[in-house]
Design an enzyme around this catalytic site. Structure first.
Site, short mmCIF file in Angstrom:
data_model
loop_
_atom_site.label_atom_id
_atom_site.label_comp_id
_atom_site.label_asym_id
_atom_site.label_seq_id
_atom_site.Cartn_x
_atom_site.Cartn_y
_atom_site.Cartn_z
N LYS A 122 0.83 -1.20 0.00
CA LYS A 122 0.00 0.00 0.00
C LYS A 122 0.88 1.26 0.00
O LYS A 122 2.11 1.17 0.23
CB LYS A 122 -0.90 -0.02 1.23
CG LYS A 122 -1.93 -1.17 1.28
CD LYS A 122 -2.73 -1.08 2.58
CE LYS A 122 -3.69 -2.21 2.79
NZ LYS A 122 -4.35 -2.16 4.12
N HIS A 128 -1.78 -5.29 1.56
CA HIS A 128 -3.02 -6.04 1.38
C HIS A 128 -2.64 -7.42 0.88
O HIS A 128 -1.79 -7.55 0.01
CB HIS A 128 -3.94 -5.39 0.34
CG HIS A 128 -5.00 -6.37 -0.09
ND1 HIS A 128 -6.12 -6.62 0.67
CD2 HIS A 128 -5.06 -7.25 -1.16
CE1 HIS A 128 -6.83 -7.57 0.09
NE2 HIS A 128 -6.21 -7.97 -1.02
N TYR A 188 -12.09 -3.42 -2.96
CA TYR A 188 -12.71 -3.77 -1.69
C TYR A 188 -14.20 -4.12 -1.85
O TYR A 188 -14.92 -4.19 -0.87
CB TYR A 188 -12.51 -2.65 -0.66
CG TYR A 188 -11.08 -2.64 -0.13
CD1 TYR A 188 -10.65 -3.62 0.76
CD2 TYR A 188 -10.17 -1.68 -0.53
CE1 TYR A 188 -9.35 -3.65 1.23
CE2 TYR A 188 -8.85 -1.69 -0.05
CZ TYR A 188 -8.46 -2.68 0.83
OH TYR A 188 -7.17 -2.70 1.30
N ARG A 228 3.78 -6.84 9.33
CA ARG A 228 3.05 -5.79 10.06
C ARG A 228 3.55 -5.67 11.50
O ARG A 228 3.66 -4.56 12.04
CB ARG A 228 1.55 -6.09 10.04
CG ARG A 228 0.91 -5.84 8.67
CD ARG A 228 -0.49 -6.42 8.61
NE ARG A 228 -1.25 -6.02 7.43
CZ ARG A 228 -2.43 -6.53 7.12
NH1 ARG A 228 -2.99 -7.46 7.88
NH2 ARG A 228 -3.07 -6.13 6.04
N THR A 284 -4.30 -7.81 11.10
CA THR A 284 -4.69 -6.51 10.51
C THR A 284 -4.23 -5.31 11.33
O THR A 284 -3.73 -4.32 10.79
CB THR A 284 -6.23 -6.46 10.35
OG1 THR A 284 -6.65 -7.61 9.62
CG2 THR A 284 -6.67 -5.21 9.63
N GLU A 314 -9.44 -11.09 -7.20
CA GLU A 314 -8.58 -9.90 -7.08
C GLU A 314 -7.48 -9.89 -8.15
O GLU A 314 -7.15 -8.84 -8.69
CB GLU A 314 -7.95 -9.86 -5.69
CG GLU A 314 -8.96 -9.57 -4.60
CD GLU A 314 -8.33 -9.53 -3.20
OE1 GLU A 314 -9.04 -9.17 -2.26
OE2 GLU A 314 -7.14 -9.87 -3.06
N ASN A 325 -1.17 -0.31 7.53
CA ASN A 325 -0.54 -1.61 7.82
C ASN A 325 0.21 -2.20 6.64
O ASN A 325 0.38 -3.40 6.53
CB ASN A 325 -1.58 -2.59 8.38
CG ASN A 325 -2.77 -2.77 7.44
OD1 ASN A 325 -2.73 -2.32 6.29
ND2 ASN A 325 -3.81 -3.44 7.92
N ARG A 364 -0.61 -14.66 4.21
CA ARG A 364 -1.32 -14.08 5.37
C ARG A 364 -0.49 -14.24 6.64
O ARG A 364 -0.42 -13.34 7.47
CB ARG A 364 -2.69 -14.74 5.57
CG ARG A 364 -3.69 -14.55 4.46
CD ARG A 364 -4.27 -13.18 4.38
NE ARG A 364 -5.22 -12.87 5.42
CZ ARG A 364 -5.98 -11.77 5.44
NH1 ARG A 364 -5.88 -10.89 4.44
NH2 ARG A 364 -6.81 -11.54 6.40
P1 GDP Z 1 -6.80 -7.30 6.04
O1 GDP Z 1 -7.28 -8.41 5.16
O2 GDP Z 1 -5.93 -7.78 7.18
O3 GDP Z 1 -6.13 -6.16 5.30
O4 GDP Z 1 -8.10 -6.67 6.78
P2 GDP Z 1 -9.58 -6.30 6.25
O5 GDP Z 1 -9.84 -6.85 4.88
O6 GDP Z 1 -10.53 -6.67 7.34
O7 GDP Z 1 -9.56 -4.70 6.19
C1 GDP Z 1 -8.99 -4.04 5.08
C2 GDP Z 1 -8.19 -2.85 5.56
O8 GDP Z 1 -9.08 -1.89 6.14
C3 GDP Z 1 -7.17 -3.15 6.66
O9 GDP Z 1 -5.95 -3.64 6.16
C4 GDP Z 1 -7.05 -1.79 7.32
O10 GDP Z 1 -6.16 -0.94 6.58
C5 GDP Z 1 -8.46 -1.21 7.21
N1 GDP Z 1 -9.30 -1.48 8.41
C6 GDP Z 1 -9.92 -2.64 8.71
N2 GDP Z 1 -10.65 -2.53 9.83
C7 GDP Z 1 -10.51 -1.25 10.26
C8 GDP Z 1 -11.05 -0.50 11.36
O11 GDP Z 1 -11.80 -0.98 12.22
N3 GDP Z 1 -10.66 0.81 11.48
C9 GDP Z 1 -9.83 1.39 10.56
N4 GDP Z 1 -9.52 2.69 10.76
N5 GDP Z 1 -9.31 0.74 9.52
C10 GDP Z 1 -9.64 -0.58 9.35
#
Ligand code: GDP
Length: 211
Positions: free
Chosen positions: A24, A169, A64, A146, A135, A180, A166, A129
């Site tokens: 990212k 993705h 997304y 991370r 996350t 994707e 973080n 992963r």
């Molecule tokens: P990932 O698969 O570990 O990247 O997690 P997700 O698919 O659940 O979320 C996508 C991205 O959204 C994450 O990598 C974070 O950058 C962001 N994100 C997810 N949950 C939250 C949240 O509760 N608050 C905020 N501010 N960002 C979030």
């Protein structure tokens, strides 16, 4: 015998598994491209596609929106995490909350250059992963990308109405990876090739080592 042949075949298919990784904008800005690639490369995964681009807001949003279960999954995870911290996110509806997160992700992902990659190998989705880590940087395990290179928290990011920073993705499932990869790469941009190290990682026959 038939059973052995079948399980060997499944094992073979598994070696072809592909997953999407995006470094990212925060990862690019922090000069971590090389470090991230090193982490996936050194575990034995093969890089089969790579490009640097500035995603449009439309691509970021489409990314997304590929998985219909994403909103429920991400919203539920966020609401549960907030409850455990004793914080109120203003809604108990995971879909509504995930929509808010998605709009911050749209501007975050399109804010600058990213590096998109396809990695291939045995159980690539789960392996990536694991190496990437959880996350939320605050709790992602040390030793993961991370855990080692980020410091952000949901609380801080939510207070500023922005995405958690973080760095990476990575696709959440084999099905998600397939969708994707199609979104980010044309079929001809994904290379099919052999790499010498695959022989020592996967081959039964090691008679080519000694002179
Ligand atoms: P990932 O698969 O570990 O990247 O997690 P997700 O698919 O659940 O979320 C996508 C991205 O959204 C994450 O990598 C974070 O950058 C962001 N994100 C997810 N949950 C939250 C949240 O509760 N608050 C905020 N501010 N960002 C979030």
């Amino acid at each position: 015998m038939q059973h052995v042949a079948k399980s060997l075949m499944q094992n073979y298919d598994d070696k072809q598994q592909q997953t999407l990784v995006i470094i990212k904008p925060d990862g690019v800005q922090r000069n971590l491209i090389g470090e991230v690639i090193k982490r996936y490369e050194q575990c034995g995964l093969k890089l089969v596609a790579l490009k640097m681009l500035i995603p449009t807001p439309e691509l970021a949003l489409a990314h997304y929106s590929t998985d219909p279960k994403w909103a429920l999954k991400t919203g539920t995870k966020a609401i549960e995490a907030a409850k455990s911290r004793g914080e109120d996110l203003g809604t108990d509806n995971p879909i509504i909350y995930a929509k808010k997160v998605r709009s911050t992700l749209k501007s975050f992902l399109s804010s600058g250059p990213v590096v998109a990659m396809v990695w291939q190998g045995m159980g690539a989705v789960a392996v990536v992963r694991k190496i990437t880590g959880g996350t939320e940087p605050l709790s992602s395990a040390p030793g993961t990308i991370r855990g080692d290179y980020t410091i952000d928290s949901y609380t801080a990011a939510n207070a500023d109405n922005r995405s958690v920073r973080n760095i990476i993705h990575s696709s959440g499932s084999i099905e998600e990876a397939k969708i994707e990869i199609k979104l980010w790469f044309k079929p001809e941009e994904i290379l099919g090739y052999r790499i010498i190290s695959e022989e020592i990682i996967y081959d039964v026959n090691l008679d080519g080592i000694l002179e």
